[in-house]
Design a protein around this motif. Sequence first.
Motif, PDB file in Angstrom:
ATOM      1  N   TRP A 183       0.861  -1.162   0.000  1.00 30.14           N
ATOM      2  CA  TRP A 183       0.000   0.000   0.000  1.00 30.14           C
ATOM      3  C   TRP A 183       0.907   1.224   0.000  1.00 30.14           C
ATOM      4  O   TRP A 183       1.890   1.289   0.744  1.00 30.14           O
ATOM      5  CB  TRP A 183      -0.902  -0.003   1.229  1.00 30.14           C
ATOM      6  CG  TRP A 183      -1.679   1.261   1.399  1.00 30.14           C
ATOM      7  CD1 TRP A 183      -2.688   1.713   0.610  1.00 30.14           C
ATOM      8  CD2 TRP A 183      -1.500   2.252   2.413  1.00 30.14           C
ATOM      9  NE1 TRP A 183      -3.159   2.923   1.079  1.00 30.14           N
ATOM     10  CE2 TRP A 183      -2.440   3.279   2.186  1.00 30.14           C
ATOM     11  CE3 TRP A 183      -0.636   2.371   3.491  1.00 30.14           C
ATOM     12  CZ2 TRP A 183      -2.545   4.391   2.986  1.00 30.14           C
ATOM     13  CZ3 TRP A 183      -0.738   3.489   4.293  1.00 30.14           C
ATOM     14  CH2 TRP A 183      -1.694   4.481   4.042  1.00 30.14           C
TER      15      TRP A 183
ATOM     16  N   HIS B  18       1.125   5.486   0.155  1.00 36.39           N
ATOM     17  CA  HIS B  18       0.459   6.756   0.480  1.00 36.39           C
ATOM     18  C   HIS B  18       1.402   7.901   0.114  1.00 36.39           C
ATOM     19  O   HIS B  18       2.549   7.924   0.556  1.00 36.39           O
ATOM     20  CB  HIS B  18       0.100   6.837   1.958  1.00 36.39           C
ATOM     21  CG  HIS B  18      -0.510   8.152   2.334  1.00 36.39           C
ATOM     22  ND1 HIS B  18      -1.816   8.477   2.027  1.00 36.39           N
ATOM     23  CD2 HIS B  18       0.008   9.235   2.955  1.00 36.39           C
ATOM     24  CE1 HIS B  18      -2.073   9.706   2.461  1.00 36.39           C
ATOM     25  NE2 HIS B  18      -0.975  10.185   3.024  1.00 36.39           N
TER      26      HIS B  18
ATOM     27  N   ASP C 120      -3.552   7.572  -2.329  1.00 35.93           N
ATOM     28  CA  ASP C 120      -3.446   6.184  -1.885  1.00 35.93           C
ATOM     29  C   ASP C 120      -3.642   5.234  -3.054  1.00 35.93           C
ATOM     30  O   ASP C 120      -4.546   5.421  -3.866  1.00 35.93           O
ATOM     31  CB  ASP C 120      -4.516   5.873  -0.822  1.00 35.93           C
ATOM     32  CG  ASP C 120      -4.289   6.672   0.444  1.00 35.93           C
ATOM     33  OD1 ASP C 120      -3.285   6.408   1.117  1.00 35.93           O
ATOM     34  OD2 ASP C 120      -5.111   7.562   0.738  1.00 35.93           O
TER      35      ASP C 120
ATOM     36  N   ALA D 254      -2.444   0.810  -4.323  1.00 39.00           N
ATOM     37  CA  ALA D 254      -1.827  -0.457  -3.940  1.00 39.00           C
ATOM     38  C   ALA D 254      -1.229  -1.129  -5.179  1.00 39.00           C
ATOM     39  O   ALA D 254      -1.706  -0.939  -6.296  1.00 39.00           O
ATOM     40  CB  ALA D 254      -2.852  -1.378  -3.302  1.00 39.00           C
TER      41      ALA D 254
END
Length: 84
Positions: free
Chosen positions: A9, A11, A41, A43
């Motif tokens: 993930w 950010h 954000d 992934a």
Amino acid sequence: MVPCVFGEWVHEHENSARIMRVDFQGTGIPSIFTTPSPERDWANLWLGVQMVLPQQVSLFVNYQSLLISGATNHTLEGGVRLEF
């Protein structure tokens, strides 16, 4: 066969929308542009499998996907590895 799974993930802490002033050559007319705000954000997902064969030969197939709002990116790769 050796399976692999990887995920992360991400950010974005830095960077924001920017205001840019542009002067087009020869016109003398300045223009102001505002860049869009970056996506904060997302992934990355990676799946793969490797098969070890006799004679020091390996085959592999990998799939990678970017999971983000409003965009897609998929990568499929494969190959053969020979040891000598």
